[in-house]
Motif scaffolding. Structure first.
Motif, mmCIF file in Angstrom:
data_model
loop_
_atom_site.group_PDB
_atom_site.id
_atom_site.type_symbol
_atom_site.label_atom_id
_atom_site.label_comp_id
_atom_site.label_asym_id
_atom_site.label_seq_id
_atom_site.Cartn_x
_atom_site.Cartn_y
_atom_site.Cartn_z
ATOM 1 N N PHE A 180 0.852 -1.190 0.000
ATOM 2 C CA PHE A 180 0.000 0.000 0.000
ATOM 3 C C PHE A 180 0.889 1.242 0.000
ATOM 4 C CE2 PHE A 180 -2.453 -3.276 2.236
ATOM 5 C CZ PHE A 180 -3.630 -3.261 1.502
ATOM 6 N N LYS A 181 0.611 2.149 -0.913
ATOM 7 C CA LYS A 181 1.266 3.457 -0.933
ATOM 8 C C LYS A 181 0.172 4.503 -0.802
ATOM 9 C CE LYS A 181 4.989 1.786 -3.925
ATOM 10 N NZ LYS A 181 5.704 1.930 -5.220
ATOM 11 N N PHE A 182 0.412 5.515 -0.005
ATOM 12 C CA PHE A 182 -0.663 6.451 0.292
ATOM 13 C C PHE A 182 -0.095 7.819 0.632
ATOM 14 C CE2 PHE A 182 0.510 3.682 3.729
ATOM 15 C CZ PHE A 182 0.791 4.530 4.776
ATOM 16 N N TYR A 183 -0.943 8.819 0.478
ATOM 17 C CA TYR A 183 -0.577 10.190 0.831
ATOM 18 C C TYR A 183 -1.853 10.987 1.044
ATOM 19 C CZ TYR A 183 -1.519 10.904 -4.171
ATOM 20 O OH TYR A 183 -2.095 10.915 -5.415
ATOM 21 N N LYS A 184 -1.719 12.088 1.749
ATOM 22 C CA LYS A 184 -2.875 12.949 1.990
ATOM 23 C C LYS A 184 -3.260 13.681 0.699
ATOM 24 C CE LYS A 184 -3.798 12.745 6.492
ATOM 25 N NZ LYS A 184 -3.593 13.919 7.335
ATOM 26 N N LYS A 185 -4.549 13.838 0.472
ATOM 27 C CA LYS A 185 -5.005 14.587 -0.684
ATOM 28 C C LYS A 185 -4.489 16.014 -0.592
ATOM 29 C CE LYS A 185 -9.004 11.688 -1.521
ATOM 30 N NZ LYS A 185 -10.472 11.490 -1.415
ATOM 31 N N GLY A 186 -4.035 16.527 -1.697
ATOM 32 C CA GLY A 186 -3.375 17.820 -1.714
ATOM 33 C C GLY A 186 -1.877 17.682 -1.822
ATOM 34 N N ALA A 187 -1.387 16.436 -1.743
ATOM 35 C CA ALA A 187 0.063 16.200 -1.779
ATOM 36 C C ALA A 187 0.491 15.449 -3.032
ATOM 37 C CB ALA A 187 0.504 15.427 -0.538
ATOM 38 N N ILE A 188 -0.331 15.449 -4.079
ATOM 39 C CA ILE A 188 0.015 14.679 -5.270
ATOM 40 C C ILE A 188 1.320 15.156 -5.898
ATOM 41 C CG2 ILE A 188 -1.370 16.126 -6.827
ATOM 42 C CD1 ILE A 188 -2.023 13.471 -8.343
ATOM 43 N N SER A 189 1.606 16.448 -5.774
ATOM 44 C CA SER A 189 2.859 16.973 -6.338
ATOM 45 C C SER A 189 4.068 16.522 -5.531
ATOM 46 C CB SER A 189 2.819 18.499 -6.410
ATOM 47 O OG SER A 189 2.666 19.068 -5.122
ATOM 48 N N LEU A 190 3.827 15.876 -4.389
ATOM 49 C CA LEU A 190 4.919 15.396 -3.544
ATOM 50 C C LEU A 190 5.186 13.909 -3.745
ATOM 51 C CD1 LEU A 190 3.924 17.160 -0.198
ATOM 52 C CD2 LEU A 190 5.554 17.947 -1.920
ATOM 53 N N THR A 191 4.542 13.318 -4.738
ATOM 54 C CA THR A 191 4.723 11.884 -4.960
ATOM 55 C C THR A 191 5.798 11.626 -6.006
ATOM 56 O OG1 THR A 191 2.956 11.887 -6.631
ATOM 57 C CG2 THR A 191 2.340 11.392 -4.352
ATOM 58 N N ASP A 192 6.310 10.375 -5.998
ATOM 59 C CA ASP A 192 7.296 9.996 -6.998
ATOM 60 C C ASP A 192 6.599 9.369 -8.199
ATOM 61 O OD1 ASP A 192 6.617 7.395 -6.253
ATOM 62 O OD2 ASP A 192 8.360 7.151 -4.947
ATOM 63 N N ASP A 193 7.392 8.867 -9.148
ATOM 64 C CA ASP A 193 6.799 8.335 -10.376
ATOM 65 C C ASP A 193 6.059 7.021 -10.150
ATOM 66 O OD1 ASP A 193 8.985 6.763 -9.885
ATOM 67 O OD2 ASP A 193 9.972 7.108 -11.814
ATOM 68 N N LYS A 194 6.150 6.461 -8.939
ATOM 69 C CA LYS A 194 5.428 5.232 -8.616
ATOM 70 C C LYS A 194 4.181 5.511 -7.778
ATOM 71 C CE LYS A 194 9.538 2.295 -8.812
ATOM 72 N NZ LYS A 194 10.416 1.348 -8.060
ATOM 73 N N GLY A 195 3.879 6.776 -7.549
ATOM 74 C CA GLY A 195 2.685 7.142 -6.807
ATOM 75 C C GLY A 195 2.844 7.161 -5.309
ATOM 76 N N ALA A 196 4.058 6.997 -4.814
ATOM 77 C CA ALA A 196 4.310 7.016 -3.374
ATOM 78 C C ALA A 196 4.778 8.394 -2.943
ATOM 79 C CB ALA A 196 5.358 5.970 -2.999
ATOM 80 N N LEU A 197 4.497 8.750 -1.697
ATOM 81 C CA LEU A 197 4.965 10.016 -1.170
ATOM 82 C C LEU A 197 6.487 10.049 -1.193
ATOM 83 C CD1 LEU A 197 3.668 12.559 0.216
ATOM 84 C CD2 LEU A 197 4.431 11.551 2.362
ATOM 85 N N SER A 198 7.052 11.103 -1.766
ATOM 86 C CA SER A 198 8.504 11.220 -1.900
ATOM 87 C C SER A 198 9.062 12.038 -0.738
ATOM 88 C CB SER A 198 8.869 11.890 -3.228
ATOM 89 O OG SER A 198 10.258 12.155 -3.280
ATOM 90 N N LEU A 199 9.694 11.346 0.210
ATOM 91 C CA LEU A 199 10.299 12.047 1.338
ATOM 92 C C LEU A 199 11.481 12.898 0.884
ATOM 93 C CD1 LEU A 199 10.119 9.284 4.091
ATOM 94 C CD2 LEU A 199 8.494 11.112 3.576
ATOM 95 N N ASP A 200 12.122 12.487 -0.209
ATOM 96 C CA ASP A 200 13.223 13.285 -0.745
ATOM 97 C C ASP A 200 12.717 14.644 -1.229
ATOM 98 O OD1 ASP A 200 16.013 13.632 -1.838
ATOM 99 O OD2 ASP A 200 14.860 13.752 -3.708
ATOM 100 N N LYS A 201 11.591 14.669 -1.921
ATOM 101 C CA LYS A 201 11.013 15.937 -2.368
ATOM 102 C C LYS A 201 10.676 16.829 -1.178
ATOM 103 C CE LYS A 201 8.826 14.935 -6.836
ATOM 104 N NZ LYS A 201 7.535 14.916 -7.564
ATOM 105 N N ILE A 202 10.088 16.230 -0.144
ATOM 106 C CA ILE A 202 9.710 17.016 1.023
ATOM 107 C C ILE A 202 10.935 17.614 1.695
ATOM 108 C CG2 ILE A 202 8.687 16.885 3.330
ATOM 109 C CD1 ILE A 202 6.742 14.824 2.237
#
Length: 305
Positions: A224-246
């Motif tokens: 399962f990969k998940f993120y809060k709505k409003g954070a789509i621009s913070l995801t990687d190319d696999k749809g997971a939240l990118s901690l590196d971007k943050i």
């Protein structure tokens, strides 16, 4: 009641049990009445929690289904006493207990009054750490019992800053209380996993994607990969939240200028770069809509400190 908070020890969140959605409604409506803070009044085995048909109707029913609220609450009261939960403890020990020690259905008052079992109370009261909390209203649109269970588990993982998690299918079955059901993968996928993910995506503040791993011809795990709505621009190319971007965003000088006085930041977080970055990383992942002064991608274009 919809603004009440549901709080559970993380050990209870990932425990194994099976409830119907109506039994779950009754249980959560009562759990949400508990003040779980460490300095709250002590809840004992003599403490009673009451839920009325009208409260259940207002929370969980819409339109023509409201006429079923009395019947469903009575049925839930009849069966909740028999429901068991298995909690994993340290040293490979397990605790097997009931949720409640008594359930009283009061037809003249159209209400149910219950008392929690002694062994379950430490997982609901006086919680200091390692617990999960969410608003009862966050789950009222979920009609699948598995959607509510998965939602709770996702909130639990998010509280540990885990935004992607892989489970063996047997471990997932254990948590969902379906160890003896849906042994065929296609049934588990369609009736439990995909249904839960679809309802969470449609009715909560999370976006969830799911994938499966096969070994030879057998499906072995689910991710399962998940993120809060409003954070789509913070995801990687696999749809997971990118901690590196943050991390890159919060270290931008422009981000610091924009949010150094943010109301959610503590005094300590404003006194040093390291404390500011750590707290901001957590807040962006949990509440991305709180940071809306400019698009997140703008900070990625700016050189970080």
């Amino acid at each position: 009641m919809e603004n009440n908070l549901v709080a559970k020890s993380n050990d209870l969140v990932v425990a194994s049990y099976a409830l119907t959605r109506h039994e779950q409604n009754l249980l959560l409506a009562c759990v949400s009445q508990i003040n779980s803070l460490p300095d709250a009044p002590i809840v004992s085995i003599e403490s009673r929690f009451t839920v009325t048909v009208e409260q259940i109707k207002d929370l969980f029913y819409r339109g023509s289904t409201e006429r079923n609220a009395y019947r469903d609450l009575k049925k839930a009261a009849d069966h909740l006493f028999e429901r068991e939960v298995t909690i994993k403890l340290d040293k490979d020990e397990t605790l097997r207990t009931r949720f409640v020690s008594s359930v009283k259905f009061q037809p003249n008052d159209s209400q149910v009054t219950l008392r929690f079992a002694e062994d379950i109370l430490p997982y609901l009261t006086q919680l200091k750490n390692n617990f999960t909390r969410y608003r009862l209203a966050d789950t009222v649109e979920l009609t699948s019992v598995y959607a509510v269970r998965l939602y709770e588990i996702i909130v639990c993982w998010q509280g540990q800053n885990r935004w992607s998690e892989t489970l063996d299918l047997d471990d997932f079955r254990y948590m969902m209380g379906v160890e003896d059901k849906y042994r065929q993968f296609s049934n588990l996928r369609d009736r439990v996993i995909e249904t839960a993910v679809e309802q969470i995506n449609e009715n909560t503040n999370y976006n969830v994607t799911v994938s499966y791993r096969k070994v030879k011809r057998e499906h072995r795990s689910v991710t399962f990969k998940f993120y809060k709505k409003g954070a789509i621009s913070l995801t990687d190319d696999k749809g997971a939240l990118s901690l590196d971007k943050i991390r890159r965003i919060v270290r931008s000088a422009q981000f610091t200028a924009d949010y150094n006085d943010h109301q959610l930041l503590s005094v300590e977080a404003r006194d040093s770069n390291e404390a500011f970055w750590a707290k901001a990383e957590q807040l962006i992942a949990e509440s991305p809509k709180e940071f809306s002064k400019r698009p997140f991608n703008d900070y990625l274009k700016i050189k970080t400190d």
